[in-house]
Each structure stands twice: as C-alpha cells, then as structure tokens.
Write a protein that holds these residues in place. Structure first.
Motif, PDB file in Angstrom:
ATOM      1  N   GLY A  15       0.814  -1.215   0.000  1.00  0.00           N
ATOM      2  CA  GLY A  15       0.000   0.000   0.000  1.00  0.00           C
ATOM      3  C   GLY A  15       0.845   1.261   0.000  1.00  0.00           C
ATOM      4  N   GLY A  16       1.958   1.240   0.710  1.00  0.00           N
ATOM      5  CA  GLY A  16       2.867   2.385   0.707  1.00  0.00           C
ATOM      6  C   GLY A  16       3.510   2.606  -0.647  1.00  0.00           C
ATOM      7  N   ILE A  17       3.860   1.531  -1.320  1.00  0.00           N
ATOM      8  CA  ILE A  17       4.430   1.665  -2.663  1.00  0.00           C
ATOM      9  C   ILE A  17       3.401   2.253  -3.619  1.00  0.00           C
ATOM     10  CG2 ILE A  17       5.281   0.354  -4.653  1.00  0.00           C
ATOM     11  CD1 ILE A  17       6.704  -1.478  -2.675  1.00  0.00           C
ATOM     12  N   VAL A  18       2.149   1.812  -3.496  1.00  0.00           N
ATOM     13  CA  VAL A  18       1.079   2.343  -4.345  1.00  0.00           C
ATOM     14  C   VAL A  18       0.861   3.826  -4.052  1.00  0.00           C
ATOM     15  CG1 VAL A  18      -1.405   2.208  -4.797  1.00  0.00           C
ATOM     16  CG2 VAL A  18      -0.046   0.121  -4.691  1.00  0.00           C
ATOM     17  N   LEU A  19       0.846   4.214  -2.784  1.00  0.00           N
ATOM     18  CA  LEU A  19       0.677   5.625  -2.432  1.00  0.00           C
ATOM     19  C   LEU A  19       1.813   6.480  -2.982  1.00  0.00           C
ATOM     20  CD1 LEU A  19      -0.591   5.739   1.259  1.00  0.00           C
ATOM     21  CD2 LEU A  19      -1.678   6.749  -0.736  1.00  0.00           C
ATOM     22  N   MET A  20       3.033   5.984  -2.869  1.00  0.00           N
ATOM     23  CA  MET A  20       4.155   6.748  -3.400  1.00  0.00           C
ATOM     24  C   MET A  20       4.087   6.849  -4.915  1.00  0.00           C
ATOM     25  SD  MET A  20       7.241   5.468  -0.921  1.00  0.00           S
ATOM     26  CE  MET A  20       8.490   6.547  -1.564  1.00  0.00           C
ATOM     27  N   GLY A  21       3.570   5.822  -5.558  1.00  0.00           N
ATOM     28  CA  GLY A  21       3.415   5.876  -7.006  1.00  0.00           C
ATOM     29  C   GLY A  21       2.364   6.876  -7.438  1.00  0.00           C
ATOM     30  N   TYR A  22       1.246   6.922  -6.732  1.00  0.00           N
ATOM     31  CA  TYR A  22       0.191   7.878  -7.060  1.00  0.00           C
ATOM     32  C   TYR A  22       0.576   9.312  -6.723  1.00  0.00           C
ATOM     33  CZ  TYR A  22      -3.285   4.347  -8.207  1.00  0.00           C
ATOM     34  OH  TYR A  22      -3.978   3.329  -8.804  1.00  0.00           O
ATOM     35  N   ALA A  23       1.544   9.505  -5.861  1.00  0.00           N
ATOM     36  CA  ALA A  23       1.979  10.851  -5.504  1.00  0.00           C
ATOM     37  C   ALA A  23       2.596  11.569  -6.696  1.00  0.00           C
ATOM     38  CB  ALA A  23       2.978  10.802  -4.350  1.00  0.00           C
ATOM     39  N   TRP A  24       3.144  10.836  -7.654  1.00  0.00           N
ATOM     40  CA  TRP A  24       3.759  11.448  -8.829  1.00  0.00           C
ATOM     41  C   TRP A  24       2.737  11.776  -9.913  1.00  0.00           C
ATOM     42  CZ3 TRP A  24       8.439  13.276  -8.377  1.00  0.00           C
ATOM     43  CH2 TRP A  24       9.275  12.727  -7.412  1.00  0.00           C
ATOM     44  N   ASP A  25       1.462  11.555  -9.616  1.00  0.00           N
ATOM     45  CA  ASP A  25       0.407  11.776 -10.595  1.00  0.00           C
ATOM     46  C   ASP A  25       0.105  13.254 -10.806  1.00  0.00           C
ATOM     47  OD1 ASP A  25      -1.376  10.856 -12.450  1.00  0.00           O
ATOM     48  OD2 ASP A  25      -2.953  10.392 -10.990  1.00  0.00           O
ATOM     49  N   GLY A  26       0.569  14.129  -9.939  1.00  0.00           N
ATOM     50  CA  GLY A  26       0.371  15.557 -10.104  1.00  0.00           C
ATOM     51  C   GLY A  26      -0.848  16.093  -9.377  1.00  0.00           C
ATOM     52  N   THR A  27      -1.319  15.391  -8.367  1.00  0.00           N
ATOM     53  CA  THR A  27      -2.456  15.876  -7.606  1.00  0.00           C
ATOM     54  C   THR A  27      -2.035  17.016  -6.679  1.00  0.00           C
ATOM     55  OG1 THR A  27      -2.100  14.232  -5.889  1.00  0.00           O
ATOM     56  CG2 THR A  27      -3.593  13.636  -7.673  1.00  0.00           C
ATOM     57  N   THR A  28      -2.996  17.622  -6.050  1.00  0.00           N
ATOM     58  CA  THR A  28      -2.717  18.774  -5.197  1.00  0.00           C
ATOM     59  C   THR A  28      -1.966  18.381  -3.937  1.00  0.00           C
ATOM     60  OG1 THR A  28      -4.803  19.692  -5.985  1.00  0.00           O
ATOM     61  CG2 THR A  28      -3.783  20.767  -4.105  1.00  0.00           C
ATOM     62  N   PHE A  29      -2.313  17.260  -3.354  1.00  0.00           N
ATOM     63  CA  PHE A  29      -1.710  16.853  -2.089  1.00  0.00           C
ATOM     64  C   PHE A  29      -0.676  15.753  -2.304  1.00  0.00           C
ATOM     65  CE2 PHE A  29      -6.019  18.337  -1.065  1.00  0.00           C
ATOM     66  CZ  PHE A  29      -5.685  19.387  -0.221  1.00  0.00           C
ATOM     67  N   ASN A  30       0.184  15.919  -3.287  1.00  0.00           N
ATOM     68  CA  ASN A  30       1.137  14.862  -3.593  1.00  0.00           C
ATOM     69  C   ASN A  30       2.168  14.671  -2.484  1.00  0.00           C
ATOM     70  OD1 ASN A  30       2.381  17.251  -4.134  1.00  0.00           O
ATOM     71  ND2 ASN A  30       3.154  16.667  -6.140  1.00  0.00           N
ATOM     72  N   TRP A  31       2.525  15.698  -1.761  1.00  0.00           N
ATOM     73  CA  TRP A  31       3.504  15.534  -0.677  1.00  0.00           C
ATOM     74  C   TRP A  31       2.903  14.770   0.497  1.00  0.00           C
ATOM     75  CZ3 TRP A  31       2.638  17.725   4.104  1.00  0.00           C
ATOM     76  CH2 TRP A  31       1.630  18.682   4.171  1.00  0.00           C
ATOM     77  N   ILE A  32       1.593  14.914   0.706  1.00  0.00           N
ATOM     78  CA  ILE A  32       0.927  14.159   1.772  1.00  0.00           C
ATOM     79  C   ILE A  32       0.863  12.680   1.397  1.00  0.00           C
ATOM     80  CG2 ILE A  32      -1.237  13.820   3.006  1.00  0.00           C
ATOM     81  CD1 ILE A  32      -1.692  16.823   2.781  1.00  0.00           C
ATOM     82  N   MET A  33       0.555  12.408   0.134  1.00  0.00           N
ATOM     83  CA  MET A  33       0.496  11.015  -0.315  1.00  0.00           C
ATOM     84  C   MET A  33       1.872  10.367  -0.255  1.00  0.00           C
ATOM     85  SD  MET A  33      -2.189  11.293  -3.450  1.00  0.00           S
ATOM     86  CE  MET A  33      -1.935   9.617  -3.962  1.00  0.00           C
ATOM     87  N   PHE A  34       2.895  11.100  -0.657  1.00  0.00           N
ATOM     88  CA  PHE A  34       4.252  10.555  -0.615  1.00  0.00           C
ATOM     89  C   PHE A  34       4.687  10.284   0.822  1.00  0.00           C
ATOM     90  CE2 PHE A  34       8.864  10.667  -0.745  1.00  0.00           C
ATOM     91  CZ  PHE A  34       9.129   9.859  -1.822  1.00  0.00           C
TER      92      PHE A  34
END
Length: 57
Positions: A15-34
């Motif tokens: 789940g952490g790997i998936v969250l870190m992968g989605y963080a590079w998607d360009g969303t507003t809260f990418n630092w929170i997801m990472f």
C-alpha cells in the motif's frame, strides 16, 4: 501470529508503494500522499519485526 504479522506488513508495504506511485500523478496533495506512503512502508517493515520479536523470542 506469524501469518497475521506477515499479512499486515505486506499490506502496509505494498500500500505504501502504491501511495508513493500515485503521488507522482500531479495531484494537489502529492507531498501528503508521498509522506503517507513512506510512513506505510516504514510501518510495513517495522510491525512484523516487533510483533515477531515479542512472540518468537
């Protein structure tokens, strides 16, 4: 207890790997997801070691 610790750790780790992968998607809260992904990976590694140390040793 060993299987439960493995399942919890594996789920947190993946789940952490998936969250870190989605963080590079360009969303507003990418630092929170990472940061959440990094924390989940850390817990995914730490939880089984601490649980298994208490049960096996």
């Amino acid at each position: 207890m060993n299987i439960v610790a493995f399942v919890i750790g594996f789920t947190l780790f993946v789940g952490g790997i998936v969250l870190m992968g989605y963080a590079w998607d360009g969303t507003t809260f990418n630092w929170i997801m990472f940061s959440g992904g990094l924390g989940a990976i850390s817990l995914g590694v730490a939880v089984p070691y601490h649980l298994l140390k208490r049960v096996d040793g």
